[in-house]
Scaffold this motif. Structure first.
Motif, PDB file in Angstrom:
ATOM      1  N   THR A  77     -29.836  31.902  11.327  1.00 39.03           N
ATOM      2  CA  THR A  77     -29.788  32.990  12.006  1.00 39.03           C
ATOM      3  C   THR A  77     -29.065  34.404  11.396  1.00 39.03           C
ATOM      4  N   LYS A  78     -28.965  35.223  11.903  1.00 35.27           N
ATOM      5  CA  LYS A  78     -28.748  36.621  11.273  1.00 35.27           C
ATOM      6  C   LYS A  78     -27.171  36.330  11.124  1.00 35.27           C
ATOM      7  N   GLU A  79     -26.366  35.691  11.701  1.00 34.57           N
ATOM      8  CA  GLU A  79     -25.003  35.523  11.345  1.00 34.57           C
ATOM      9  C   GLU A  79     -24.949  34.935   9.919  1.00 34.57           C
ATOM     10  N   GLN A  80     -25.582  33.667  10.111  1.00 31.98           N
ATOM     11  CA  GLN A  80     -25.499  32.816   8.799  1.00 31.98           C
ATOM     12  C   GLN A  80     -25.954  33.670   7.559  1.00 31.98           C
ATOM     13  N   LEU A  81     -27.191  34.737   7.704  1.00 35.57           N
ATOM     14  CA  LEU A  81     -27.501  35.545   6.474  1.00 35.57           C
ATOM     15  C   LEU A  81     -26.405  36.267   6.405  1.00 35.57           C
ATOM     16  N   TYR A  82     -25.765  37.011   7.205  1.00 36.78           N
ATOM     17  CA  TYR A  82     -24.781  37.884   7.015  1.00 36.78           C
ATOM     18  C   TYR A  82     -23.533  37.368   6.094  1.00 36.78           C
ATOM     19  N   ASN A  83     -23.226  35.772   6.670  1.00 37.01           N
ATOM     20  CA  ASN A  83     -22.112  35.447   5.921  1.00 37.01           C
ATOM     21  C   ASN A  83     -22.441  35.173   4.375  1.00 37.01           C
ATOM     22  N   ALA A  84     -23.663  34.861   4.130  1.00 35.13           N
ATOM     23  CA  ALA A  84     -24.121  34.532   2.853  1.00 35.13           C
ATOM     24  C   ALA A  84     -24.211  35.771   1.874  1.00 35.13           C
ATOM     25  N   ALA A  85     -24.618  36.856   2.834  1.00 37.27           N
ATOM     26  CA  ALA A  85     -24.506  38.187   1.965  1.00 37.27           C
ATOM     27  C   ALA A  85     -23.146  38.814   1.747  1.00 37.27           C
ATOM     28  N   ARG A  86     -22.103  38.474   2.653  1.00 38.65           N
ATOM     29  CA  ARG A  86     -20.944  38.745   2.053  1.00 38.65           C
ATOM     30  C   ARG A  86     -20.153  37.903   1.172  1.00 38.65           C
ATOM     31  N   GLN A  87     -20.646  36.616   1.252  1.00 40.75           N
ATOM     32  CA  GLN A  87     -20.125  35.838  -0.021  1.00 40.75           C
ATOM     33  C   GLN A  87     -20.593  36.332  -1.381  1.00 40.75           C
ATOM     34  N   ARG A  88     -21.875  36.970  -1.312  1.00 43.96           N
ATOM     35  CA  ARG A  88     -22.470  37.496  -2.556  1.00 43.96           C
ATOM     36  C   ARG A  88     -22.130  38.964  -2.832  1.00 43.96           C
ATOM     37  N   ASN A  89     -21.154  39.268  -1.958  1.00 42.16           N
ATOM     38  CA  ASN A  89     -20.799  40.835  -1.965  1.00 42.16           C
ATOM     39  C   ASN A  89     -22.046  41.754  -2.121  1.00 42.16           C
ATOM     40  N   HIS A  91     -23.754  44.667  -0.483  1.00 42.76           N
ATOM     41  CA  HIS A  91     -23.457  46.233   0.097  1.00 42.76           C
ATOM     42  C   HIS A  91     -24.257  46.512   0.884  1.00 42.76           C
ATOM     43  N   GLY A  92     -23.854  47.037   2.065  1.00 41.81           N
ATOM     44  CA  GLY A  92     -24.612  47.841   3.185  1.00 41.81           C
ATOM     45  C   GLY A  92     -25.106  46.598   4.057  1.00 41.81           C
ATOM     46  N   ARG A  93     -24.465  45.555   4.128  1.00 44.42           N
ATOM     47  CA  ARG A  93     -24.908  44.209   4.749  1.00 44.42           C
ATOM     48  C   ARG A  93     -24.669  44.444   6.251  1.00 44.42           C
ATOM     49  N   SER A  94     -23.737  45.450   6.638  1.00 44.49           N
ATOM     50  CA  SER A  94     -23.271  45.310   8.226  1.00 44.49           C
ATOM     51  C   SER A  94     -24.215  46.266   8.851  1.00 44.49           C
ATOM     52  N   THR A  95     -25.251  47.039   8.236  1.00 44.90           N
ATOM     53  CA  THR A  95     -26.080  47.859   8.915  1.00 44.90           C
ATOM     54  C   THR A  95     -27.445  47.306   8.792  1.00 44.90           C
ATOM     55  N   MET A  96     -27.601  46.085   7.984  1.00 41.26           N
ATOM     56  CA  MET A  96     -28.899  45.301   8.012  1.00 41.26           C
ATOM     57  C   MET A  96     -29.290  44.510   9.024  1.00 41.26           C
ATOM     58  N   ASN A  97     -30.757  44.455   9.491  1.00 41.13           N
ATOM     59  CA  ASN A  97     -31.079  43.456  10.324  1.00 41.13           C
ATOM     60  C   ASN A  97     -31.387  42.249   9.673  1.00 41.13           C
ATOM     61  N   LYS A  98     -31.636  41.252  10.576  1.00 36.77           N
ATOM     62  CA  LYS A  98     -31.998  39.991   9.939  1.00 36.77           C
ATOM     63  C   LYS A  98     -33.206  39.880   8.891  1.00 36.77           C
ATOM     64  N   ALA A  99     -34.266  40.705   8.845  1.00 38.46           N
ATOM     65  CA  ALA A  99     -35.059  40.721   7.841  1.00 38.46           C
ATOM     66  C   ALA A  99     -34.756  41.278   6.452  1.00 38.46           C
ATOM     67  N   GLN A 100     -33.793  42.338   6.910  1.00 44.12           N
ATOM     68  CA  GLN A 100     -33.263  42.944   5.796  1.00 44.12           C
ATOM     69  C   GLN A 100     -32.273  42.186   4.981  1.00 44.12           C
ATOM     70  N   LEU A 101     -31.558  41.437   5.618  1.00 41.13           N
ATOM     71  CA  LEU A 101     -30.647  40.390   4.993  1.00 41.13           C
ATOM     72  C   LEU A 101     -31.275  39.231   4.323  1.00 41.13           C
ATOM     73  N   GLU A 102     -32.413  38.942   4.711  1.00 39.07           N
ATOM     74  CA  GLU A 102     -33.049  37.975   4.046  1.00 39.07           C
ATOM     75  C   GLU A 102     -33.694  38.297   3.052  1.00 39.07           C
ATOM     76  N   HIS A 103     -34.234  39.478   2.995  1.00 40.63           N
ATOM     77  CA  HIS A 103     -34.728  40.262   1.757  1.00 40.63           C
ATOM     78  C   HIS A 103     -33.827  40.588   0.767  1.00 40.63           C
TER      79      HIS A 103
END
Length: 110
Positions: A77-89, A91-103
């Motif tokens: 889910t987008k929330e799971q991707l967001y949490n993974a992005a937060r763990q990897r620090n 930047h800009g993750r809060s404005t990304m959509n699901k596809a952008q987070l995956e990328h």
């Protein structure tokens, strides 16, 4: 099932309930899902005294199930991707959509 429903609707109810039970759903929820589905079909076919607008105008239950049955897993889910992005620090993750987070996660992981 409402009194006076046809044998066809009784069979439909049993089939849906059994299918939902096989997927590990509780008995109570399986009965509710089956009843709602059968009641919607009864309304769509003019077999009930009253029918809600959504029962008549919405996509039919069988069509909806057919559309969803082949979609398979949708991945994290987008929330799971967001949490993974937060763990990897990332930047800009809060404005990304699901596809952008995956990328961004794919780039970071490479």
């Amino acid at each position: 099932m409402p009194r006076g429903s046809s044998p066809e609707r009784e069979r439909q109810y049993e089939h849906i309930r059994d299918s939902v039970l096989e997927r590990g759903t509780s008995e109570k929820l399986a009965e509710e899902i089956a009843a709602r589905t059968v009641n919607k079909e009864r309304a769509r076919h003019g077999e009930s005294k009253t029918a809600s607008r959504s029962s008549l105008q919405d996509i039919s239950s069988s069509r909806r199930g057919g559309l969803r049955s082949h979609s398979g897993a949708q991945g994290p889910t987008k929330e799971q991707l967001y949490n993974a992005a937060r763990q990897r620090n990332i930047h800009g993750r809060s404005t990304m959509n699901k596809a952008q987070l995956e990328h961004a996660l794919d780039r970071e992981g490479s």
